[in-house]
Design a protein around this motif. Structure first.
Motif, PDB file in Angstrom:
ATOM      1  N   GLY A  48       0.815  -1.210   0.000  1.00  0.00           N
ATOM      2  CA  GLY A  48       0.000   0.000   0.000  1.00  0.00           C
ATOM      3  C   GLY A  48       0.848   1.259   0.000  1.00  0.00           C
ATOM      4  O   GLY A  48       0.532   2.230  -0.691  1.00  0.00           O
ATOM      5  N   GLY A  49       1.938   1.253   0.758  1.00  0.00           N
ATOM      6  CA  GLY A  49       2.822   2.416   0.786  1.00  0.00           C
ATOM      7  C   GLY A  49       3.502   2.660  -0.543  1.00  0.00           C
ATOM      8  O   GLY A  49       3.595   3.802  -1.016  1.00  0.00           O
ATOM      9  N   THR A 109       2.417   1.649  -3.464  1.00  0.00           N
ATOM     10  CA  THR A 109       1.386   2.019  -4.439  1.00  0.00           C
ATOM     11  C   THR A 109       1.042   3.501  -4.344  1.00  0.00           C
ATOM     12  O   THR A 109       0.882   4.180  -5.364  1.00  0.00           O
ATOM     13  N   SER A 110       0.953   4.017  -3.131  1.00  0.00           N
ATOM     14  CA  SER A 110       0.623   5.438  -2.988  1.00  0.00           C
ATOM     15  C   SER A 110       1.784   6.333  -3.376  1.00  0.00           C
ATOM     16  O   SER A 110       1.577   7.497  -3.744  1.00  0.00           O
ATOM     17  N   ALA A 111       3.011   5.833  -3.324  1.00  0.00           N
ATOM     18  CA  ALA A 111       4.177   6.655  -3.658  1.00  0.00           C
ATOM     19  C   ALA A 111       4.469   6.685  -5.152  1.00  0.00           C
ATOM     20  O   ALA A 111       5.161   7.591  -5.630  1.00  0.00           O
ATOM     21  N   GLY A 160       2.601   7.395  -7.739  1.00  0.00           N
ATOM     22  CA  GLY A 160       2.078   8.586  -8.407  1.00  0.00           C
ATOM     23  C   GLY A 160       2.989   9.786  -8.225  1.00  0.00           C
ATOM     24  O   GLY A 160       3.279  10.514  -9.188  1.00  0.00           O
TER      25      GLY A 160
END
Length: 72
Positions: free
Chosen positions: A44-45, A47-49, A51
């Motif tokens: 999750g971390g 994936t959010s980074a 972008g």
């Protein structure tokens, strides 16, 4: 062949990463987190980074092309 003077800092950095990773894993397991929970949080971390990394890559490419063109 890698000179010994260049090899020592690389080994120290790698060893520090292993020690830090093991310490974090032990703390997580001590506090009741499971391997699956830690893995999901890591995914999750990342994936959010992704972008933000693409935005930084695009801005760097824009600045680089402007610099090569003489605009900057």
């Amino acid at each position: 062949m890698i000179p010994a003077t260049m090899l020592v800092p690389r080994l120290a950095t790698g060893a520090a990463g292993v020690v830090i990773g093991a310490t974090c894993a032990l703390m997580a397991f001590k506090n009741g987190y499971t391997v699956a929970g830690v893995a999901d949080a890591a995914v999750g971390g990342v994936t959010s980074a992704v972008g933000a990394l693409f935005i930084l890559l695009a801005v760097g490419a824009l600045i680089g092309t402007s610099n090569m063109a003489g605009t900057i």
